[in-house]
Scaffold this active site. Sequence first.
Site: not given
Ligand code: NAD
Length: 471
Positions: A286, A276, A283, A157, A231
């Site tokens: 989507k 709330g 997350c 989280r 989720n």
């Molecule tokens: P984010 O947008 O914060 O980070 C993604 C990163 O990937 C960016 O820095 C981007 O520049 C980089 N990127 C994109 N294309 C690239 C490429 N071709 N080569 C190298 N780098 C590249 O996303 P996030 O929040 O970290 O989420 C990533 C994944 O994890 C998603 O699928 C999301 O659903 C999942 N997830 C997110 C969370 C959360 O709390 N944010 C929790 C669990 C799972």
Amino acid sequence: MTNPVSICVIGSGYVGLVAAVCFAEMGHSVVCVDNDEARVKTLREGGVPIFENFLPELLAKHRAGGVRFSADLADSVQSSEAIFIAVGTPQGESGAADLSFVEAVVSAIAQSITEYKVIVEKSTVPVYTNEWIRRVLHRHGVDPQCFDVVSNPEFLREGTAVVDFLHPDRIVVGAGSERAAEVLRRIYEPLTGGAYYDREDAVQGACNAQRPARLLVTSAQSAELIKHASNAFLALKISFINAVANLAETVDADIEDIAAGIGMDSRIGSKFLRAGLGYGGSCFPKDVAAFRWVAQQRGVDFQLLDEIRKINEAQKQIFFNKVLSALWTLRGKRLAALGLAFKSDTDDIRDSPAIDVIRKLLDAGATVTAYDPAAIERARQVLPPSEKLRYARGVYEAAEDADAVLILTDWKEFAAIDLARLQRAVRFPIVIDGRNLYKPREMLDRGFTYISVGRPASYQAQQGKPWGVVL
Ligand code: NAD
């Protein structure tokens, strides 16, 4: 550490950066790749691009050794045994996850595989993505003996990401081959064997050497479904309690008591039963949409997922209507908006209910002064610049001369406001709380009209007559 693994994490966002730093903390040798060169430069120079507890400390600890940052994907893949894909999977127009970032990364990986690699889906992806990754690698001519694809969904989280990663409720590994599963077991060994928790410098959390992290091995499809279903279920709990809150308001019941009463049932549990403004973030919205799309594609009528989304959307409009009911008209009214992030302890504003509410207020002609402890810079990038929208440096500055104060994010700071000082700052003592951070009776005693979620509103009497009563 006895069995370190060379790991490449692709993506240095909320998940990739935390995973990379935590793998280094566990003793592995990590390279974290991003195609955003400015971000890589920031990280190399000691900057911390996201707000996350413990991240600055762990980055400082491992930057010199365990983790390095690179924009060179080919070189990073070649030097690593396990490749974690942690790029974004945003919502596409149809509701399906847009997997173009994943595909681009897989195509790039294909150019660099010369010996056996385990390719790990860390991003949240629809079921059968593992199969697509395999096909893309195959189309690019990669020998099937040279790789395995594993699903290892991430459950952290934002706000508590580092602790969640190092003290997980469970680690899910969806692997089709024992060879690949074994690499993942080695990676997580410091947590599943408990050795990490015995270290003096370990980040503290729920696990310990006697009760280490648990690892569940499944098929790749099951692991992919576990993430979407988890989720969706958490989103369901939030929408469920919000629907009950709306009912509670009509019968003068108190949702906080109701949630406590429901949550004490160990079969249900108290978490994610906070009424709330609804869920937001990068997350739940989507992932619920993507899961719905997956079900539709497979001919499964999973309408419950639509209802979860509908209740969540309505929640913001219901809150907006409360503001209208309390203030009658909004044109020319000054409102203090406390909170921009989608929840506390993060600077993430993606799909933030707070941003949505602020947009509605601005559209209705109100002037908004917003404050958030961490998310102002990110909000500036998405909210249109307007003379009707200002940002304050603190709660009391935001509240200066306000016709009402709105609480939109559950930051601890907003639950500990000096109410006497707030009284002096505002034009009218009206607090409309979308996060139920205060008790209605106390707010009334402190001289506020207080309107919250799923609880009777408390109106200040004026010359013997209630004012601000919902009409
Ligand atoms: P984010 O947008 O914060 O980070 C993604 C990163 O990937 C960016 O820095 C981007 O520049 C980089 N990127 C994109 N294309 C690239 C490429 N071709 N080569 C190298 N780098 C590249 O996303 P996030 O929040 O970290 O989420 C990533 C994944 O994890 C998603 O699928 C999301 O659903 C999942 N997830 C997110 C969370 C959360 O709390 N944010 C929790 C669990 C799972």
